[in-house]
Structures are given as C-alpha cells and as structure tokens.
Scaffold this motif. Structure first.
Motif, short mmCIF file in Angstrom:
data_model
loop_
_atom_site.label_atom_id
_atom_site.label_comp_id
_atom_site.label_asym_id
_atom_site.label_seq_id
_atom_site.Cartn_x
_atom_site.Cartn_y
_atom_site.Cartn_z
N LEU A 213 0.82 -1.21 0.00
CA LEU A 213 0.00 0.00 0.00
C LEU A 213 0.86 1.26 0.00
O LEU A 213 0.35 2.36 -0.26
CB LEU A 213 -0.91 0.02 1.24
CG LEU A 213 -2.09 -0.95 1.21
CD1 LEU A 213 -2.82 -0.93 2.54
CD2 LEU A 213 -3.05 -0.62 0.09
N ASP A 242 0.12 7.33 -6.84
CA ASP A 242 -0.15 5.90 -6.65
C ASP A 242 -0.60 5.56 -5.24
O ASP A 242 -1.18 4.50 -5.01
CB ASP A 242 1.11 5.08 -6.96
CG ASP A 242 1.52 5.18 -8.42
OD1 ASP A 242 0.64 5.47 -9.25
OD2 ASP A 242 2.70 4.97 -8.71
N TYR A 243 -0.29 6.45 -4.28
CA TYR A 243 -0.57 6.13 -2.87
C TYR A 243 -1.59 7.08 -2.25
O TYR A 243 -1.65 7.22 -1.04
CB TYR A 243 0.74 6.15 -2.08
CG TYR A 243 1.77 5.19 -2.62
CD1 TYR A 243 1.54 3.83 -2.62
CD2 TYR A 243 2.97 5.66 -3.15
CE1 TYR A 243 2.47 2.94 -3.14
CE2 TYR A 243 3.92 4.77 -3.66
CZ TYR A 243 3.66 3.42 -3.66
OH TYR A 243 4.58 2.54 -4.17
N GLU A 260 -7.34 2.68 -4.03
CA GLU A 260 -8.03 1.99 -5.11
C GLU A 260 -7.03 1.13 -5.86
O GLU A 260 -6.08 1.63 -6.47
CB GLU A 260 -8.67 3.01 -6.04
CG GLU A 260 -9.72 2.43 -6.95
CD GLU A 260 -10.49 3.49 -7.71
OE1 GLU A 260 -10.61 3.35 -8.93
OE2 GLU A 260 -10.94 4.47 -7.07
N SER A 261 -7.22 -0.18 -5.81
CA SER A 261 -6.23 -1.10 -6.38
C SER A 261 -6.65 -1.69 -7.71
O SER A 261 -5.80 -2.06 -8.52
CB SER A 261 -5.93 -2.23 -5.38
OG SER A 261 -7.13 -2.89 -5.00
N LYS A 262 -7.94 -1.80 -7.94
CA LYS A 262 -8.44 -2.36 -9.20
C LYS A 262 -9.72 -1.63 -9.59
O LYS A 262 -10.49 -1.22 -8.73
CB LYS A 262 -8.75 -3.86 -9.05
CG LYS A 262 -7.56 -4.73 -8.72
CD LYS A 262 -8.03 -6.15 -8.47
CE LYS A 262 -6.89 -7.02 -7.92
NZ LYS A 262 -7.37 -8.37 -7.52
N ARG A 271 -8.22 -1.22 -1.34
CA ARG A 271 -7.29 -1.95 -0.47
C ARG A 271 -7.02 -1.14 0.78
O ARG A 271 -6.74 0.05 0.71
CB ARG A 271 -5.98 -2.23 -1.20
CG ARG A 271 -5.07 -3.20 -0.46
CD ARG A 271 -3.79 -3.45 -1.24
NE ARG A 271 -4.06 -4.08 -2.52
CZ ARG A 271 -3.20 -4.12 -3.53
NH1 ARG A 271 -2.03 -3.53 -3.41
NH2 ARG A 271 -3.52 -4.72 -4.65
N GLU A 276 -8.89 -6.26 1.58
CA GLU A 276 -9.31 -5.61 0.35
C GLU A 276 -10.81 -5.82 0.20
O GLU A 276 -11.32 -6.92 0.42
CB GLU A 276 -8.56 -6.19 -0.85
CG GLU A 276 -8.90 -5.50 -2.17
CD GLU A 276 -8.03 -6.00 -3.32
OE1 GLU A 276 -7.07 -5.30 -3.70
OE2 GLU A 276 -8.33 -7.10 -3.83
#
Length: 322
Positions: A213, A242-243, A260-262, A271, A276
């Motif tokens: 993360l 990205d973070y 937001e991962s996907k 996540r 998740e």
C-alpha cells in the motif's frame, strides 16, 4: 457430496443463481456452514456462497456465527452491508473473540458507520478494547464520518489527529529532540521490529516482506532521523498519485477509505491495511480521491516514548534484526 453433485462444474455465478431458487439447497449450505465437525474451508465456502447470494435471513445467520472462531470474520464481513446498530454493538463487545490477526479488520468495519464507531469508542472508554487497537488510519476513518460528537469522543479516548502543517512541523521538532542519539542508542531493536510488523508491515515492504500500500522502505534514506520523521510525521507532505487515499460513500450508509487497487467495468477494489474490499459501482453514492497519503499523520503519537524509540531505531537500522 450432495452439494458437490448439485454444483457440478458450472460457473460460480450460474451455480448460485440456479441453486438459490431451491430452498432445500439453501438449507444445505446453512447446515454445512453450521456443522462444527465439517472441514473449515468447506464451512467458509458455504457461508461465503450465502453472503454472495444475499440469502434470506443472512443477517441473523451471520450474527449467530459471530461466536464461531472459524467463521466470525467472514460473518462480520457479511454483516457489513446491514445498518443495524446492534451489529456494531455485537462486533465491539465481541472484539476479543476474534483472532488477533483479524482484529484490525474488525476495527475497520466498526469505523465504517457512525453508530458502529460509537460502539467502538464506548468499548475503548470503558477499557475493554485497548486504544492501541485503533491505528491512526482507523482514527482518520472515524473523522471521515464527519460527526463532531464522535470526533470529540475520539480525541478524548484515543488522542488528537494533527493535521495542519504548523502542528505537524512542531511535532517533528518535538520528536527530533526526544529521539536524540543517546536515547536511540538504548533502543531494543527486536521490540522495534515487532512494533514495525504490527503497525507498518501491512502497508510497506521491507527486506522483501510486507504489504504494497506504500513505498518499499528497504532502499530508502531511512538512516537519517530527519528523513524518517519527515515521512512518518507528515506522510502527505509529498505523496505519489499511486498512494493517494480514496473515500467511498456507499448507498447503504458505509464510508470506506483506502487505496483503489483495481477498477473493472462494474466494480472497484479498495485496499486497506490487512484487507481488500470489492464494491459494485452501483453501490457507490460518491467517490473522492484525496491529495493525502493513505498513511495518516500521527502514527507515532499512539505509542509510548520507549516504543517510539524502539520503532524509529529499527527503521534506521541498516540490516534486518533477528
């Protein structure tokens, strides 16, 4: 075997849509989930199928499984979609009944609704849940609920969340004086590693292990106290896109925060430390991406002076500690 023969090799979605029109099969899944002699994985699979299908009577079924250590975390996840205040009370009162490795996720569930967060703070106020169980990430989730009364209780029971640049700058100066070379030299690095694994490893990789993360810490400039304090005390000062933190306000009343991962056609995955959550886009009332880091300010403020020393010394140490 009867369930396996009914399920066959059809795709999972088709299996569920076909099976849950059959009341007998629904009863079979509930019976399997409740059979303490059955294989734990099969029991969890049965309960997950009931949750996915939003089976009738699901809330009561999941409430019944909160006393079962094989199923209680999955049951808590199933209860997350129900707004019933009693659920928050049961989760907060039953916190100690969850496995230690699952408790952070339970705290996260409690922080997703105003009434449930109140139940959590009540247990902290009466000493039944240690305030150390609430991370700075969780505290910020409670603040995201935008309830002034809750924020006052949070500050009194847990501590203050410093947010302004002035307050964070002052805190860096205070910690720089506290964590002087003489004090750091007395650190217990083994305890520091244990603290790191408890508070940081869910989000950061170091020496090849940990969550993703946040940035990998192995090759960073962590040998410098100024560098460590700058990034730990005010992680949002400079943050990669990205973070950044995403806040989802769901139509069922929950507020979720994480990275937001996907993102798919019909769903997105958020996540959080240790877990998740996949959310259907149709369930989202609003989505907000903040300029803030997912890592909240104030991470060190929940620790004792000696714990801060041990953790920071471990972070600054050039090699892994046994």
């Amino acid at each position: 075997s009867r369930l396996r023969s009914k399920l066959g090799k059809r795709p999972a979605v088709l299996r569920l849509s076909a099976l849950f029109g059959d009341g007998n099969v629904l009863d079979d899944f509930a019976e399997l989930a409740g059979d303490g002699r059955a294989d734990p994985q099969a029991r969890r699979g049965a309960l997950q199928a009931l949750i996915d299908a939003e089976a009738p009577g699901l809330e009561k079924l999941c409430m019944d499984f909160l006393e079962d250590k094989e199923l209680n975390l999955l049951a808590a996840r199933g209860l997350a979609k129900f707004e019933d205040p009693e659920i928050g009370q049961r989760l907060a009162i039953g916190y100690a009944g969850f496995r230690e490795e699952d408790r952070s996720e339970v705290i996260g569930l409690l922080c997703s609704r105003t009434g449930w967060a109140g139940a959590l703070l009540g247990q902290i106020e009466n000493g039944r849940i240690p305030k150390s169980a609430v991370s700075a990430f969780h505290a910020r989730q409670i603040v995201a609920l935008q309830n002034p009364a809750l924020e006052k209780r949070l500050e009194k029971a847990w501590g203050q969340i410093r947010a302004t640049p002035e307050a964070l700058g002052k805190r860096r100066e205070e910690l720089g004086k506290e964590l002087n070379p003489g004090f750091l030299a007395k650190a217990d690095l083994a305890k520091g590693r244990a603290l790191y694994e408890r508070t940081c490893a869910a989000c950061h990789v170091m020496y090849g292990q940990g969550g993703k993360l946040g940035p990998d810490l192995t090759g960073s400039g962590r040998s410098s106290l100024d560098y460590v304090l700058e990034n730990v005390v005010d992680p949002s000062a400079v943050v990669s896109a990205d973070y950044r933190m995403t806040i989802l306000r769901l139509k069922d009343g929950r507020i979720l925060s994480g990275m937001e991962s996907k993102r798919g056609k019909n769903s997105l995955a958020l996540r959080m430390p240790g877990s998740e959550t996949v959310v259907g886009k149709s369930a989202v009332a609003s989505r907000e991406v903040l300029p803030n880091s997912l890592m909240p300010a104030g991470l060190l403020d929940t620790l004792s002076k000696e714990e801060r020393r041990d953790l920071v010394a471990y972070l600054m140490h050039p090699v892994q500690v046994d």
